[in-house]
Design an enzyme around this catalytic site. Structure first.
Site, PDB file in Angstrom:
ATOM      1  N   SER A   1       0.843  -1.193   0.000  1.00 54.76           N
ATOM      2  CA  SER A   1       0.000   0.000   0.000  1.00 54.76           C
ATOM      3  C   SER A   1       0.878   1.242   0.000  1.00 54.76           C
ATOM      4  O   SER A   1       2.098   1.143   0.019  1.00 54.76           O
ATOM      5  CB  SER A   1      -0.899   0.005   1.230  1.00 54.76           C
ATOM      6  N   LYS A   2       0.225   2.383  -0.001  1.00 53.44           N
ATOM      7  CA  LYS A   2       0.982   3.650  -0.070  1.00 53.44           C
ATOM      8  C   LYS A   2       2.007   3.771   1.048  1.00 53.44           C
ATOM      9  O   LYS A   2       3.022   4.436   0.900  1.00 53.44           O
ATOM     10  CB  LYS A   2       0.049   4.871   0.001  1.00 53.44           C
ATOM     11  N   ARG A   3       1.715   3.096   2.155  1.00 56.34           N
ATOM     12  CA  ARG A   3       2.647   3.168   3.282  1.00 56.34           C
ATOM     13  C   ARG A   3       4.036   2.662   2.901  1.00 56.34           C
ATOM     14  O   ARG A   3       5.032   3.035   3.494  1.00 56.34           O
ATOM     15  CB  ARG A   3       2.138   2.306   4.451  1.00 56.34           C
ATOM     16  N   HIS A   4       4.066   1.785   1.902  1.00 56.78           N
ATOM     17  CA  HIS A   4       5.349   1.199   1.511  1.00 56.78           C
ATOM     18  C   HIS A   4       6.056   2.010   0.442  1.00 56.78           C
ATOM     19  O   HIS A   4       7.072   1.588  -0.092  1.00 56.78           O
ATOM     20  CB  HIS A   4       5.125  -0.220   0.992  1.00 56.78           C
ATOM     21  N   GLY A   5       5.510   3.177   0.109  1.00 57.30           N
ATOM     22  CA  GLY A   5       6.126   3.982  -0.936  1.00 57.30           C
ATOM     23  C   GLY A   5       5.205   4.054  -2.135  1.00 57.30           C
ATOM     24  O   GLY A   5       4.011   3.798  -2.028  1.00 57.30           O
TER      25      GLY A   5
END
Length: 465
Positions: free
Chosen positions: A239-243
């Site tokens: 997800s966006k949390r991972h970049g």
RNA sequence: GUCCCCAUCGUCUAGCCCGGCCUAGGACACCGGCCUUUCACGCCGGCGACGGGGGUUCAAAUCCCCCUGGGGACGCCA
């Protein structure tokens, strides 16, 4: 054997992300490999969340990756009458029924079931009451069998079996009359003659109930192939949390589509020890048998490595055009684009993305270099005044202003001053580029030209402290 | 919680289906060396894994079972 027909069916509620792109890629490769058709279908039955802007973004990303489709895009929102017809058919045949439970009631029941440790499945309140209550809003539910088991042989995961009593009577038509995903996906896959359903792992659980619907519709089953999820570094769903997860954000960051394609295909699929694949090779070699069964972690470092590989080996003309876009995005103008392939040749060995390359090459396109403080302090010193004067002197007489001539010049400077290469080259580099890192000074000076080179050396003279 | 799926180096993976050739191969990353006008590239070398326990077998990374761990699904989202 009938012709292979596969589809990619994104829901237009956002950009095309890494996971979707890989699913699309696998479908594309499978279709091409078998000379089949690759169909694009927009799953926009959720009229609230779907946007035309998302559709455009997804199509753009597909084009950028080179995933061309043969049919579509078809829009499910334009096919509602077909779905309604099918719902009526199931209703008539008693394979579906009206349910008058409100969503508030259902939420409550679901919560309670979870709390009591039961499976939160629909309790069947409206299963038996066959009558049509006039004026009261209802949804239509698919009646699934309460005994037996549904089994299918997944082309990637092998046999998968689920007890039918695990299956819910899922809603196939909402209160507002619009159909839901699990139903339309079956109707369309039947209608469009899809032979192989290649999609994400997260749909494994939907497959048995969809199979039941194929049967209710009297349609032949396609083959199913569920590709494993892509996870982030912490092993949770990417997800966006991972970049960055948007495909097009990789374009912006200076990645080449062939690098992303190559990376994505190897995340989950393999062909012996081979790492580098052209699209043609992939089409020739791709097979579902060699897709792994377990989820994979997205590794940006390896993507970067592949990108640097394609930058090193790509066509300088094309890379030059792409580099120009990145330079212009930085606000730099490129007065002589015909020089860009030569610029690419200078930087392709050291920069891993076009964005990096644009930054490295920026000094060539500015009026004057941006001085790095540490570099200036170390090399633009009063003690080097004599050296700079000597450099300017020799370079003024350097004719022609080419790699070899400049090199000879520098050798003369070394001979006259008794300094080693490093002691001469670094001050030149700083004066010309503003920093301590760049390609060979013999390469960059000729590209910049004698006039600009001397101008920058003169300016450096004024900066000496 | 229930159901489904998965399990080889830090990561992607080869090998597993058709047990012995595996003292487990490749790639990214990392570490060291060489090259060198800076930074890179490149080249050479190194570190590093079959989750655990039971079976089956002359022999198991490869077959079976259990455990553990991880992921996914459980929407009037797709």
């Amino acid at each position: 054997m009938s012709k292979v027909r596969v589809r990619f069916a994104p829901s237009p509620t956002g950009y095309l992300h890494i996971g979707g792109a890989r699913t699309a890629l696998f479908n594309f490769l499978f279709a091409r490999r078998h000379q089949g058709a690759f169909i694009l279908r927009i799953e926009d039955t959720d009229t609230v969340r779907s946007t035309q802007k998302s559709v455009e973004e997804i199509l753009n990303a597909m084009r950028w990756l080179g995933l061309s489709w043969d049919e579509g895009p078809y829009y499910q929102s334009e096919r509602f009458s077909l779905y309604q017809e099918k719902v009526q058919q199931l209703l008539r045949e008693g394979k579906a029924y009206r349910c008058y439970c409100t969503s508030a009631e259902l939420d409550q029941k679901r919560e309670q079931a979870m709390a009591e440790g039961r499976k939160p499945k629909y309790d069947g309140t409206c299963r038996q009451c066959g009558e049509h209550i006039e004026g009261k809003p209802f949804v239509v539910r698919f009646r699934s069998p309460d005994s037996g088991a549904t089994t299918f042989n997944d082309l990637i995961k092998g046999p998968i079996s689920v007890q039918n009593d695990e299956l819910d009577d899922i809603i196939i038509q909402r209160t507002d009359g619009t159909p839901t995903y699990n139903f339309v996906v079956v109707v369309d896959d039947v209608e469009m003659g899809i032979t192989h359903v290649i999609r994400g792992d997260d749909h494994v659980n939907n497959t048995p109930r969809q199979i039941l619907m194929y049967q209710a519709l009297g349609a032949p089953l396609p083959s199913f192939a569920h590709v494993p999820m892509i996870l982030g570094a912490d092993k949770t769903r990417l997800s966006k949390r991972h970049g960055a997860t948007s495909v097009m954000s990789y374009e912006e960051m200076g990645y080449l589509p062939e690098a992303l394609v190559n990376y994505l295909v190897r995340l989950g699929w393999s062909c012996g020890d081979q790492e580098i694949f052209s699209m043609e090779e992939l089409i020739a070699k791709f097979s579902l048998e060699n897709v792994g069964r377990s989820a994979g972690v997205f590794n940006p470092e390896k993507l970067l490595w592949l990108n640097s590989h394609y930058i090193k080996s790509g066509d300088p003309q094309r890379l030059g055009r792409l580099l120009q876009r990145h330079l212009e995005r930085m606000g730099l103008s490129v007065p002589r684009p015909e020089n860009l392939p030569a610029v690419v040749a200078l930087f392709r060995e050291r920069d891993k993305t076009l964005e990096e390359m644009a930054k490295s090459a920026a000094f060539l396109f500015r009026d004057k270099p941006e001085m790095e403080e540490a570099a200036e302090k170390k090399f633009l010193t009063e003690a080097n005044r004599g050296l700079f004067e000597t450099i300017i002197h020799y370079l003024e007489g350097c004719e022609p202003f080419t790699h070899d001539a400049v090199e000879q010049c520098v050798e003369k400077i070394m001979a006259e001053t008794g300094l080693k290469m490093g002691k001469v080259a670094q001050p030149i580099r700083v004066a010309i580029t503003g920093g301590t890192v760049s390609p060979s000074v013999f390469e960059i000076l000729p590209i910049l030209g004698r006039e600009e080179t001397l101008k920058r050396l003169q300016s450096a003279l004024a900066l000496l402290k």
